[in-house]
Design a protein around this motif. Sequence first.
Motif, mmCIF file in Angstrom:
data_model
loop_
_atom_site.group_PDB
_atom_site.id
_atom_site.type_symbol
_atom_site.label_atom_id
_atom_site.label_comp_id
_atom_site.label_asym_id
_atom_site.label_seq_id
_atom_site.Cartn_x
_atom_site.Cartn_y
_atom_site.Cartn_z
ATOM 1 N N LYS A 220 39.275 39.284 39.607
ATOM 2 C CA LYS A 220 40.195 38.497 38.787
ATOM 3 C C LYS A 220 41.223 37.843 39.705
ATOM 4 O O LYS A 220 41.726 38.475 40.644
ATOM 5 N N GLU B 4 38.992 36.179 34.854
ATOM 6 C CA GLU B 4 38.009 37.173 35.262
ATOM 7 C C GLU B 4 36.743 36.480 35.752
ATOM 8 O O GLU B 4 36.278 35.512 35.143
ATOM 9 N N ASP C 118 43.923 44.532 36.402
ATOM 10 C CA ASP C 118 43.698 43.232 37.034
ATOM 11 C C ASP C 118 43.582 43.359 38.550
ATOM 12 O O ASP C 118 43.104 42.431 39.210
#
Lengths: 280, 517
Positions: free
Chosen positions: B149, B131, B186
């Motif tokens: 990310k 991240e 994500d």
Amino acid sequence: MSGRHVRTVTGLRAEGQLGRIVLDWTPVPWDTVVDHYAVYGAPDAADVEVSPATLLTKTVYPRFVHGSLGGNARRFAYRVVTVDAAGARSRPSAPLAASSQVSVTSTGSPLAVVGRYDGKGLEFALSPNGYSRYPATFPNGVDFRVGTDAPGTGWSYLQPGPADSWAGRRTHTFRLRFDLTAAPAGEMWLAIWLIDSHATIPGSAVLDVNGTTVDRLRFEGGATRGSLEGDATVPGTRLRPSYLERPLPAGLFRPGENVLTLVKDEGSWIAWDAIGLFEV
Amino acid sequence: MTEPRLNRRTFLQLSGVSSAALALGVAAPAEALAAVEATAAGEHVPDGVFGLGVASGDPSTSSVVLWTRLAPQPLAPDGHGGMPPRPVPVRYEVATDESFRQVVRRGAAVASPELAHSVHPQVDRLEPGREYFYRFHVGRQVSPTGRTKTLPASADAVFRFATASCQAWYHGHFTAYRHLVAEDVDAVVFLGDYIYEYGITSSNLWRQGAAVTPEHGVEIQTLEQFRLRYSLFKTDPHLQAAHAAAPWIVTWDDHEVQNNYGADGSRYGVSPEHFVHLRAVGYRAFYENLPVSLSALPEGPDSTVYRRFGDGGLVRLHVLDTRQYRDPLPMDAADQNREDWTILGTDQEAWLYDGLATSPARWNVIANGVTVAAITTNRTDQWDGYPANRRRLLAAMQTTNNPVVLTGDIHRHVAAELKADFADPASATVGVELICTSIASDGDGAPTDAYTPDWVQHPYVKLYDGRRGYVHVTLTPEAMTSEFKIVPWVEADATAPLETVARFVTPAGAPGLERLP
């Protein structure tokens, strides 16, 4: 960016047609990222000053149909400016003037007319987007008597064709009945103006006058928008009007009732602006 | 993955002021930046330049593209967002923490009027599956902070993403994004129809509380109109928040240019010779307004957006373009059944099949615009119009590990098993297709509608729901879990709660959809 050179279009051409003037030009090469071409026009002039007041349209295409000019011959002067992705502007193109063609709706005497030749179909039944109600409203097509019936209830804004599933995938017949006190002495003209038609399969219709088949009328491709909107005079409209005017053979008309029949037996729908017969 | 980097070769291919300006939106060499800053010194940049928010996208295991477009007045009618017509230096920083104590990358780009003052810096040499936080600076103005990310490199990772599509701003509020932001994803995979080209009038403005000025009332055609349309949609705060929450992987469908177009063919009577000019501005505005890499920058009317992400390990994403290269809509059954008929185009087909066959990844996710599963033969805008191409795709899916197709377009949630031979529903299941409903298009919707029977008649269709929402997917080495989420309304306001209407598990090595309670 300001101060940068932006290419001016070349090859500006114009063709005057019924109710419209068609402009086209050579697009600038792809290495100029064009935001749009700005088309400027002024009536009854040999040149036009490039200013916000004379801006007719912005288009990304190297073509502009200056439409809804009405039935009279109209003359305009044009210039085109290239505006690039940065907002920079080219020098205006050289001026070009052209005239639209005069319509029989201006020069002839109307004998039977439904609707107004004004670039709008809003006066007709189901306009501007009621096509789904057509099958229930006009199960047998249109049968319209001039002087008795009203366009707002008696003449559908769309005439479907056999390609239209929403209208039963069959032919659709529109009849126009009108009375003449005497057989016309002059030449008879049919004037059909459409505000739009199906883009790829506008198709054709068989024209019949008093039981005599006259011809098959072939329609121009439109923009497939006229089933949803009815005013081709709105700035920025995507409607694509078309015009069909032609003389009819002598001897078809008679005193008393006459019937003009249009059988849409090919293609998809057309969207009406007006239909009429004129004596010249 | 496809190489989007602005390398030396790319630089050498670019020439002239305009091309240089384009390149500078990606990375500004020090001397170029100094020149721009010297020119800009003392010139005022309006306040509020980050009115369109920030975004990231095209993640690999080691890089990500950052994006912003400077627009202090996003709805300025000329499409330039209220920016002065000159280049503006933009600096960015990337950190491993939200308070930017651990900055790992700093860089600069130049926002030029040629690109509507958008920048697309690519940040390289990042760690996989990590991240990061990023922000931009213009003078003393600082952007909101974005989170991004990189993709995981490990085969043992867990990868969570959401799919979304079809965000007709005028049909409703982007409530689904409000909920999506609260998920720990994500990435977001966007499957087309980011904008719509239609005029916005009282007849289609169902988003209560919203109003638009007359310039939005006509169908868009010029670049300034496309830019303005992107700006209008991006004024939704939940869309901006969703962009700031995770990297997006975006493809387009038809409405980024015109309804149901294919290649250079318009359904609305525009000749192919002219239509490419519309496509050119549509593709240009797509690049300017989304976090995509330089490889998607159009050259004239052409743009390459099919691309691949993921080095292997857990997941590889194959992003398709089902619009630019397709054969025309079939006019009859003979056309439709031609063996050489293609929806992807010859080059993209070869690229996809090769990428599937050689992929070492556990899961092969194909992001795609239109429905692959066989539904009805008259749905010719979908893969149903290109059955021979579908057979080739289904054959290629059998050469790879765990293929999953992600689709948008239809404004309905549908989950389907993809059969080796759709003419034989009893044939083997070779993959699954997760079709996400719209974010807003078609307004509130309902669980079922007039189209439901067409879909649920097939035993391989396991879900149909006609309300708005998104799909949440979790990939692990062992299984994929897909959750279909909806919001009960979008027209009235953005307060609707989130509901999960169905959950499925797909075990690795056993394609199919097992419904979970």
